[in-house]
Scaffold this motif. Structure first.
Motif, PDB file in Angstrom:
ATOM      1  N   GLY A 156       0.781  -1.212   0.087  1.00 47.25           N
ATOM      2  CA  GLY A 156       0.440  -0.181  -0.169  1.00 47.25           C
ATOM      3  C   GLY A 156       0.744   0.680  -0.132  1.00 47.25           C
ATOM      4  O   GLY A 156       0.179   2.338  -1.166  1.00 47.25           O
ATOM      5  N   TYR A 157       1.579   1.411   0.607  1.00 47.81           N
ATOM      6  CA  TYR A 157       2.360   2.655   0.836  1.00 47.81           C
ATOM      7  C   TYR A 157       3.516   2.807  -0.296  1.00 47.81           C
ATOM      8  O   TYR A 157       3.623   3.509  -0.737  1.00 47.81           O
ATOM      9  CB  TYR A 157       3.991   1.651   1.996  1.00 47.81           C
ATOM     10  N   SER A 158       4.107   1.556  -1.256  1.00 45.42           N
ATOM     11  CA  SER A 158       5.117   1.731  -1.708  1.00 45.42           C
ATOM     12  C   SER A 158       3.678   2.125  -3.775  1.00 45.42           C
ATOM     13  O   SER A 158       4.384   3.171  -4.416  1.00 45.42           O
ATOM     14  CB  SER A 158       5.110   0.368  -2.822  1.00 45.42           C
ATOM     15  N   ILE A 159       2.165   2.138  -3.729  1.00 53.20           N
ATOM     16  CA  ILE A 159       1.638   2.409  -4.223  1.00 53.20           C
ATOM     17  C   ILE A 159       1.158   3.460  -4.508  1.00 53.20           C
ATOM     18  O   ILE A 159       1.210   4.129  -5.496  1.00 53.20           O
ATOM     19  CB  ILE A 159       0.338   0.969  -5.122  1.00 53.20           C
ATOM     20  N   ASN A 160       1.393   4.513  -2.811  1.00 48.15           N
ATOM     21  CA  ASN A 160       1.028   5.295  -3.045  1.00 48.15           C
ATOM     22  C   ASN A 160       2.600   6.495  -3.725  1.00 48.15           C
ATOM     23  O   ASN A 160       1.601   7.048  -4.231  1.00 48.15           O
ATOM     24  CB  ASN A 160       0.726   5.414  -1.569  1.00 48.15           C
ATOM     25  N   ASP A 161       3.551   5.850  -2.926  1.00 50.80           N
ATOM     26  CA  ASP A 161       4.218   6.958  -3.425  1.00 50.80           C
ATOM     27  C   ASP A 161       4.473   6.572  -5.490  1.00 50.80           C
ATOM     28  O   ASP A 161       4.051   7.844  -5.936  1.00 50.80           O
ATOM     29  CB  ASP A 161       5.752   6.040  -3.431  1.00 50.80           C
ATOM     30  N   THR A 162       4.530   5.174  -5.474  1.00 55.39           N
ATOM     31  CA  THR A 162       3.841   5.374  -7.647  1.00 55.39           C
ATOM     32  C   THR A 162       3.203   5.938  -7.963  1.00 55.39           C
ATOM     33  O   THR A 162       2.690   6.890  -9.429  1.00 55.39           O
ATOM     34  CB  THR A 162       3.781   3.785  -7.255  1.00 55.39           C
ATOM     35  N   VAL A 163       1.680   6.144  -7.137  1.00 56.67           N
ATOM     36  CA  VAL A 163       0.384   6.889  -7.583  1.00 56.67           C
ATOM     37  C   VAL A 163       0.764   8.585  -7.804  1.00 56.67           C
ATOM     38  O   VAL A 163       0.000   8.788  -9.086  1.00 56.67           O
ATOM     39  CB  VAL A 163      -0.779   6.554  -7.168  1.00 56.67           C
ATOM     40  N   VAL A 164       1.829   9.166  -7.042  1.00 52.79           N
ATOM     41  CA  VAL A 164       2.267  10.173  -7.237  1.00 52.79           C
ATOM     42  C   VAL A 164       2.885  10.823  -7.958  1.00 52.79           C
ATOM     43  O   VAL A 164       2.695  11.444  -8.854  1.00 52.79           O
ATOM     44  CB  VAL A 164       2.834  10.832  -5.698  1.00 52.79           C
ATOM     45  N   VAL A 165       4.128   9.919  -8.952  1.00 55.21           N
ATOM     46  CA  VAL A 165       4.647  10.445  -9.644  1.00 55.21           C
ATOM     47  C   VAL A 165       3.931   9.714 -10.578  1.00 55.21           C
ATOM     48  O   VAL A 165       3.687  10.702 -11.498  1.00 55.21           O
ATOM     49  CB  VAL A 165       5.760   9.447  -9.548  1.00 55.21           C
ATOM     50  N   PHE A 166       3.039   9.054 -11.189  1.00 58.85           N
ATOM     51  CA  PHE A 166       2.297   8.798 -12.332  1.00 58.85           C
ATOM     52  C   PHE A 166       0.817   9.848 -12.708  1.00 58.85           C
ATOM     53  O   PHE A 166       1.106  10.329 -13.178  1.00 58.85           O
ATOM     54  CB  PHE A 166       1.483   7.265 -11.988  1.00 58.85           C
ATOM     55  N   ASP A 167       0.360  10.373 -11.407  1.00 59.62           N
ATOM     56  CA  ASP A 167       0.244  11.275 -11.487  1.00 59.62           C
ATOM     57  C   ASP A 167       1.009  12.937 -11.993  1.00 59.62           C
ATOM     58  O   ASP A 167       0.222  13.694 -12.887  1.00 59.62           O
ATOM     59  CB  ASP A 167      -0.665  12.341  -9.977  1.00 59.62           C
ATOM     60  N   ARG A 168       1.660  12.535 -11.702  1.00 54.47           N
ATOM     61  CA  ARG A 168       2.532  14.316 -12.656  1.00 54.47           C
ATOM     62  C   ARG A 168       3.043  13.432 -14.026  1.00 54.47           C
ATOM     63  O   ARG A 168       2.614  14.426 -14.360  1.00 54.47           O
ATOM     64  CB  ARG A 168       3.744  14.199 -11.304  1.00 54.47           C
ATOM     65  N   ILE A 169       3.280  12.108 -13.886  1.00 53.15           N
ATOM     66  CA  ILE A 169       3.633  11.865 -15.365  1.00 53.15           C
ATOM     67  C   ILE A 169       2.702  12.164 -16.553  1.00 53.15           C
ATOM     68  O   ILE A 169       2.641  12.786 -17.608  1.00 53.15           O
ATOM     69  CB  ILE A 169       3.706  10.616 -15.717  1.00 53.15           C
ATOM     70  N   ARG A 170       1.034  11.798 -15.716  1.00 54.84           N
ATOM     71  CA  ARG A 170       0.055  12.722 -16.327  1.00 54.84           C
ATOM     72  C   ARG A 170      -0.591  13.819 -16.998  1.00 54.84           C
ATOM     73  O   ARG A 170      -0.003  14.435 -18.124  1.00 54.84           O
ATOM     74  CB  ARG A 170      -1.288  11.715 -15.870  1.00 54.84           C
ATOM     75  N   GLU A 171      -0.120  14.812 -15.496  1.00 53.38           N
ATOM     76  CA  GLU A 171      -0.370  16.002 -16.188  1.00 53.38           C
ATOM     77  C   GLU A 171       0.580  16.131 -17.091  1.00 53.38           C
ATOM     78  O   GLU A 171       0.528  17.228 -17.900  1.00 53.38           O
ATOM     79  CB  GLU A 171       0.602  16.872 -15.048  1.00 53.38           C
TER      80      GLU A 171
END
Length: 309
Positions: free
Chosen positions: A201-216
């Motif tokens: 769960g912790y790892s996917i939280n970090d990953t989603v933060v980066v993915f959000d920035r990539i999508r932006e």
């Protein structure tokens, strides 16, 4: 007073340049973890393998070596003795005895008699092999279902490339964390299984933060090459990622140092898992988008730039 930053806001590390090195290092760690798991196996706790657990309180600091010699001479097989919090709290674990429940109760009575009257038995538990097997199966199912649900969530929120990359990174974290337990020999029980799921769960939280920035940035920088855009996205979230991991590790290190034996395996798994999870979010999940041929959605009539090899 300026806010604390472990990483400067204007950092520009070319992570994608070293992605092949990251792939090799990660693949080696996963292969070693899987190989050791099948060759050596985990040191399962009573939760999974069955046995007898006794928690006692001694009159003054416990003589661990004396207890080990005393109980080891009873002929009951493997006996594990360790302090459980304070110096007068002791946790005793015995392997499951041959026979039915009567055999287990007889072994418990033998240990109780050998301990004498100067100790207080706080609790005793018997775990059968059937219950342990069911817990193993349920634990495996819980990990698999969690990974599938995370993949479905990421797929709906982003695109399939993001979903696949996130699940590969999560498998990477889980397998290497399990390998850590094989190497160290730390007991693997329900608490440490919960820690493995917490790491996911912790790892996917970090990953989603980066993915959000990539999508932006895919929408914002329409002419930027994909590798350059991924580097920019990772670097722009690096300060947040490292600060979150650092503050979490401070709390976990305090728990590891002062929380006692009862939660030591749990905190060890979290400390190691958070380090690996942070690494995978930065060095595994995002670079995998290149392998998965991520492309931005370009308005009709506009030519898309080619991603780097």
């Amino acid at each position: 007073m300026k806010p604390l930053h472990l990483v400067p806001d204007d950092v520009n590390i070319p992570f994608l340049k070293f992605r092949k090195i990251f792939y090799i290092v990660s693949l080696l760690m996963v292969l070693v973890s899987v190989g050791l798991f099948f060759a050596k196996g985990l040191n399962f706790g009573i939760d999974f393998r069955g046995g007898i657990l006794i928690e006692i309180k001694t009159d003054g600091p416990a003589d661990i070596s004396g207890l080990r010699n005393n109980l080891g001479s009873l002929g009951l097989g493997d006996v594990s003795i360790q302090e459980f919090g304070s110096s007068d709290d002791v946790l005793i674990q015995l392997q499951r005895q041959d026979g039915d429940e009567k055999a287990q109760m007889a072994a418990l009575a033998t240990v109780t008699k050998a301990l004498g009257e100067n100790v207080t038995i706080r609790r005793s538990e018997l775990v059968g092999p059937k219950v342990g097997g069911e817990l193993k199966q349920a634990g495996t199912y819980s990990v698999v279902i969690a990974l599938l649900l995370i993949m479905i969530y990421i797929w709906f929120r982003f695109e399939w490339q993001f979903a696949v990359a996130s699940v590969v990174a999560l498998l990477h974290d889980v397998l290497i964390t399990v390998g850590f337990f094989v190497v160290t020999g730390v007991q693997f029980d329900l608490a440490t299984l919960a820690a493995v799921l917490t790491v996911a769960g912790y790892s996917i939280n970090d990953t989603v933060v980066v993915f959000d920035r990539i999508r932006e940035y895919l929408r914002k920088f329409r002419k930027m090459d994909i590798p350059e855009l991924l580097d920019l996205s990772i670097n722009s979230t690096l300060s947040r990622t490292t600060m979150t991991s650092f503050t979490t590790l401070l709390a976990l290190i305090a728990l590891f140092a002062f929380g006692g034996e009862a939660i030591r395996g749990f905190t060890m798994a979290l400390i190691f898992g958070i380090v690996i999870g942070t690494y995978s979010s930065i060095c595994v999940a995002s670079p995998l988008l290149i392998v998965l041929n991520l492309r931005r959605k370009i308005p009709e009539g506009e030519e898309a730039p080619q991603a780097g090899a």
